[in-house]
Motif scaffolding. Sequence first.
Motif, PDB file in Angstrom:
ATOM      1  N   ASP A   3       0.830  -1.206   0.000  1.00  0.00           N
ATOM      2  CA  ASP A   3       0.000   0.000   0.000  1.00  0.00           C
ATOM      3  C   ASP A   3       0.863   1.254   0.000  1.00  0.00           C
ATOM      4  N   GLN A   4       2.014   1.190   0.660  1.00  0.00           N
ATOM      5  CA  GLN A   4       2.927   2.328   0.694  1.00  0.00           C
ATOM      6  C   GLN A   4       3.457   2.615  -0.711  1.00  0.00           C
ATOM      7  N   GLN A   5       3.767   1.568  -1.454  1.00  0.00           N
ATOM      8  CA  GLN A   5       4.232   1.756  -2.823  1.00  0.00           C
ATOM      9  C   GLN A   5       3.131   2.345  -3.701  1.00  0.00           C
ATOM     10  N   LEU A   6       1.891   1.868  -3.519  1.00  0.00           N
ATOM     11  CA  LEU A   6       0.766   2.413  -4.278  1.00  0.00           C
ATOM     12  C   LEU A   6       0.576   3.889  -3.944  1.00  0.00           C
ATOM     13  N   GLN A   7       0.662   4.243  -2.674  1.00  0.00           N
ATOM     14  CA  GLN A   7       0.520   5.649  -2.283  1.00  0.00           C
ATOM     15  C   GLN A   7       1.587   6.507  -2.949  1.00  0.00           C
ATOM     16  N   HIS A   8       2.792   5.962  -3.067  1.00  0.00           N
ATOM     17  CA  HIS A   8       3.882   6.688  -3.722  1.00  0.00           C
ATOM     18  C   HIS A   8       3.568   6.897  -5.210  1.00  0.00           C
ATOM     19  N   LEU A   9       3.041   5.868  -5.869  1.00  0.00           N
ATOM     20  CA  LEU A   9       2.670   5.993  -7.285  1.00  0.00           C
ATOM     21  C   LEU A   9       1.567   7.034  -7.476  1.00  0.00           C
ATOM     22  N   ILE A  10       0.587   7.019  -6.590  1.00  0.00           N
ATOM     23  CA  ILE A  10      -0.511   7.997  -6.662  1.00  0.00           C
ATOM     24  C   ILE A  10       0.049   9.408  -6.519  1.00  0.00           C
ATOM     25  N   LYS A  11       0.924   9.585  -5.533  1.00  0.00           N
ATOM     26  CA  LYS A  11       1.525  10.895  -5.316  1.00  0.00           C
ATOM     27  C   LYS A  11       2.327  11.333  -6.539  1.00  0.00           C
ATOM     28  N   MET A  12       3.108  10.401  -7.110  1.00  0.00           N
ATOM     29  CA  MET A  12       3.936  10.747  -8.273  1.00  0.00           C
ATOM     30  C   MET A  12       3.085  11.137  -9.475  1.00  0.00           C
ATOM     31  N   VAL A  13       2.054  10.365  -9.786  1.00  0.00           N
ATOM     32  CA  VAL A  13       1.252  10.678 -10.972  1.00  0.00           C
ATOM     33  C   VAL A  13       0.489  11.986 -10.774  1.00  0.00           C
ATOM     34  N   ASN A  14       0.046  12.260  -9.560  1.00  0.00           N
ATOM     35  CA  ASN A  14      -0.623  13.537  -9.304  1.00  0.00           C
ATOM     36  C   ASN A  14       0.355  14.711  -9.429  1.00  0.00           C
ATOM     37  N   GLN A  15       1.605  14.521  -9.004  1.00  0.00           N
ATOM     38  CA  GLN A  15       2.620  15.571  -9.160  1.00  0.00           C
ATOM     39  C   GLN A  15       2.956  15.792 -10.632  1.00  0.00           C
ATOM     40  N   ILE A  16       3.098  14.709 -11.386  1.00  0.00           N
ATOM     41  CA  ILE A  16       3.370  14.823 -12.824  1.00  0.00           C
ATOM     42  C   ILE A  16       2.216  15.579 -13.489  1.00  0.00           C
ATOM     43  N   LYS A  48       0.062  -1.308 -11.808  1.00  0.00           N
ATOM     44  CA  LYS A  48      -0.452  -1.032 -10.460  1.00  0.00           C
ATOM     45  C   LYS A  48      -1.346   0.212 -10.465  1.00  0.00           C
ATOM     46  N   ILE A  49      -0.943   1.263 -11.164  1.00  0.00           N
ATOM     47  CA  ILE A  49      -1.743   2.492 -11.170  1.00  0.00           C
ATOM     48  C   ILE A  49      -3.003   2.302 -12.021  1.00  0.00           C
ATOM     49  N   ILE A  50      -2.911   1.506 -13.088  1.00  0.00           N
ATOM     50  CA  ILE A  50      -4.102   1.194 -13.888  1.00  0.00           C
ATOM     51  C   ILE A  50      -5.100   0.394 -13.051  1.00  0.00           C
ATOM     52  N   ASP A  51      -4.617  -0.622 -12.356  1.00  0.00           N
ATOM     53  CA  ASP A  51      -5.493  -1.431 -11.504  1.00  0.00           C
ATOM     54  C   ASP A  51      -6.163  -0.567 -10.446  1.00  0.00           C
ATOM     55  N   TYR A  52      -5.387   0.331  -9.845  1.00  0.00           N
ATOM     56  CA  TYR A  52      -5.948   1.221  -8.827  1.00  0.00           C
ATOM     57  C   TYR A  52      -7.024   2.122  -9.422  1.00  0.00           C
ATOM     58  N   ALA A  53      -6.739   2.711 -10.577  1.00  0.00           N
ATOM     59  CA  ALA A  53      -7.699   3.624 -11.215  1.00  0.00           C
ATOM     60  C   ALA A  53      -8.990   2.897 -11.580  1.00  0.00           C
TER      61      ALA A  53
END
Length: 77
Positions: A3-16, A48-53
């Motif tokens: 979950d920590q890795q997923l949170q990092h991906l979410i943060k990164m894509v939102n920053q991008i 991972k980010i596609i699955d989350y979305a």
Amino acid sequence: MSDQQLQHLIKMVNQISANNLHHGDAEQSAEVIATHLRKFWARSMKQKIIDYAESDGLELSTVSRLAVKRLSEPQEA
């Protein structure tokens, strides 16, 4: 992936996304962001980010959600 890795991906894509809003409207920005993710993110990160979305996606910004949707679509040759 944790979950920590997923949170990092979410943060990164939102920053991008936040850094690329100047590319015109949301659709144009989403395409720039999706292209960036295709080029620079590992396959596992993209999946991972596609699955989350597709399952939730609530923490993604509107433009991030559009970009990830484009990322999940098949590429035209």
